[in-house]
Structures are given as structure tokens and as C-alpha cells.
Design an enzyme around this catalytic site. Sequence first.
Site, PDB file in Angstrom:
ATOM      1  N   LYS A  22      -6.198   3.831   0.391  1.00 29.61           N
ATOM      2  CA  LYS A  22      -5.389   2.686  -0.046  1.00 29.61           C
ATOM      3  C   LYS A  22      -5.161   1.805   1.174  1.00 29.61           C
ATOM      4  O   LYS A  22      -4.486   2.213   2.119  1.00 29.61           O
ATOM      5  CB  LYS A  22      -4.064   3.160  -0.631  1.00 29.61           C
ATOM      6  CG  LYS A  22      -3.225   2.057  -1.258  1.00 29.61           C
ATOM      7  CD  LYS A  22      -1.944   2.641  -1.863  1.00 29.61           C
ATOM      8  CE  LYS A  22      -1.208   1.593  -2.686  1.00 29.61           C
ATOM      9  NZ  LYS A  22      -0.748   0.462  -1.868  1.00 29.61           N
ATOM     10  N   ASP A  38      -3.823  -1.272   3.479  1.00 31.16           N
ATOM     11  CA  ASP A  38      -2.582  -2.045   3.617  1.00 31.16           C
ATOM     12  C   ASP A  38      -2.948  -3.492   3.907  1.00 31.16           C
ATOM     13  O   ASP A  38      -2.839  -3.973   5.035  1.00 31.16           O
ATOM     14  CB  ASP A  38      -1.747  -1.455   4.757  1.00 31.16           C
ATOM     15  CG  ASP A  38      -0.351  -2.045   4.808  1.00 31.16           C
ATOM     16  OD1 ASP A  38       0.039  -2.735   3.848  1.00 31.16           O
ATOM     17  OD2 ASP A  38       0.352  -1.825   5.806  1.00 31.16           O
ATOM     18  N   GLU A  67      -2.075   3.795   4.756  1.00 31.24           N
ATOM     19  CA  GLU A  67      -1.045   3.544   3.742  1.00 31.24           C
ATOM     20  C   GLU A  67      -1.013   4.607   2.656  1.00 31.24           C
ATOM     21  O   GLU A  67       0.044   4.914   2.115  1.00 31.24           O
ATOM     22  CB  GLU A  67      -1.250   2.165   3.112  1.00 31.24           C
ATOM     23  CG  GLU A  67      -0.103   1.786   2.189  1.00 31.24           C
ATOM     24  CD  GLU A  67      -0.336   0.475   1.452  1.00 31.24           C
ATOM     25  OE1 GLU A  67       0.633  -0.045   0.895  1.00 31.24           O
ATOM     26  OE2 GLU A  67      -1.477  -0.005   1.445  1.00 31.24           O
TER      27      GLU A  67
END
Length: 309
Positions: A23, A25, A165
Site C-alpha cells: 500500500k 503512501d 504504509e
Amino acid sequence: MRPMLATKGDVVPTGDEWTHEVKWDGVRMLADVPAGADRARLTTRNGNDATVAWPDLSTAPMGGRDLLVDGEVIGINDAGVPDFAVTQERMHVRSATTAARLAKSVPATFMVFDVMRLDGRDLTGLPLSERREILEGLDLGGWQVPPTYDDGTMLREATLAQGLEGIVSKRLTSTYQPGVRSKAWLKFAHRHRFSFVVGGWRPQEGTKDRLASLLVGEPSTDGLLYRGRVGSGIGGAASRLLSAQLAGRELGASPFADEVPAVDARGTRWVEPFLVVDVDSLNKMPVTRLRQPSYRGIRTDVGPEDVSG
């Protein structure tokens, strides 16, 4: 087209029907290249044209073949990890000259994780496994296609150790559903980072117009609910940027549906609840009042209607 959205997950799924990704950021972005075009049109999650802000990313790959992809624009901080705060300065640029200068001093990378159209063919109805196979077979030039992983638990632990993240887990049979928040995509964030809507601001003590803190809230069926005051992290540049965004949007009364404590309301300039900001805090969900919050940046790529999702 609006991008497909992930749902917050509780437990990382296991099994060979799932794939897992880092994921990032950054800033969610769709890149649309009509057949024969030499530039991609870049649009944010809420449909805003952001092409001018990213001249280093908008060159069409593959000789201008017809293409529509989904991904994340990231910037790397001094610790060597993607950080939204790095990209936020570039997000708001509307001057081509300024954008060209920032492209050199604040370089960005486009991480492409899905493809929805290729050579005039709509791929959204294909399962993710087939879309990924097509995507990985493309030469996207300076755009990057990050890897996927079979072991989500391992990836979650690794990303936590690396200061990333979090992860996103996706069902391999899932079709691409534009604008839908789907449980076929699950997101797991490590950081306690939240998005809130600004309802007011307070000036620095001893000044009249130097923005020093924000009053933020969370949309609900009962209206905008107050969640706290955020001052940490708002330096000179952030203060000026926030002031410019909020200029001309003043209100005569609080936009919050519930009562704001007097200690926070005193001296506050109320504003229309349209601006979304990211905040780090010690809280876990659900948030009723922020604990030691720190401002992280403006999210012009999302609107108030996205915050509660």
C-alpha cells in the site's frame, strides 16, 4: 472513470484466491492515453485533471497505444520510504513552469497496479489475474509495475519493518468496478493516519491571520462531528498553503453538528466544510477525539464524501 476503492480489512486473507500488494503512501491517479496521443491525461481519485502538476509522469508510454491504467504517484522521503508529505507540494500546482521546476527538485514515481483498457478493448470485466498478466506484459517506460505477493501475512510484517504504509489484498477473481468500494479489495494500514474535514482554523497567538491550527471533523448521517484541533506539523509553508485554500470560504457560525469545546472554539474562524486533510494520531478506530494529532497534508484528491468510507 473513477477508480475502484478498497475496504478497510480486519484480518489479512489467506489462500491462493488472493494476491497482495504494498500500500503506497501517495496520490491515487488514473492515466488515460487515447490512441495516438503523446501525453497521458492524469486524473485524481475524485476526477480532477492533474496532468499539469506531473509533467515528468505524463509522457505516453508504448508509442501512444490506447491505454487506461490505475496507480499511485509516490515521492520518497529522506528515510528512503514513500511519504505523502513529499508529494503534497506538487499536488496543488497549476502552473506549468512551477510544475517543471518541482519535477526536478521533488521527483515522483508512478506505481501502476491495474489496467482497465488497452488498444480500445475494455478490460474491466476480466478477473484481476488476467488484468495483471496483461499489465505485466506491457513496457510502460518510466512508469513502474510493482510486484504482487502470495503471502499477505509475510508482506504485512515486512512492510511494517520497512516503515511502509501497509498492504492491499485483492481477490484474483475480482473484476474492476469503477467508483465502487469493494470487499474484493481489502486495505491494511500500519500507521494511524486518518482523513478529516476542516471546519475552522485558529490564528497563531499574537497574530491576526497566521494560521496555526485546524479544527477538524468527520462526516456522519448527523452532520460533521467534531474530532479535535490539530496544530503540530503546521509550519510556515503549510500555513500559507492552508490559508490560500481556505480564503473566501468563511462562515458566521460553526459547521460542526455537535458542540465544540470552548477552549477550542475560542478565537476560531469557521469555514465551509469542503477541505480534506490527513492527520496522524495515537488513536485507533473509531476516533472520537484525536490524541496528540499531527498534520500531514491536504488531500485535494478526495472530497468530504470520501472521508467516512
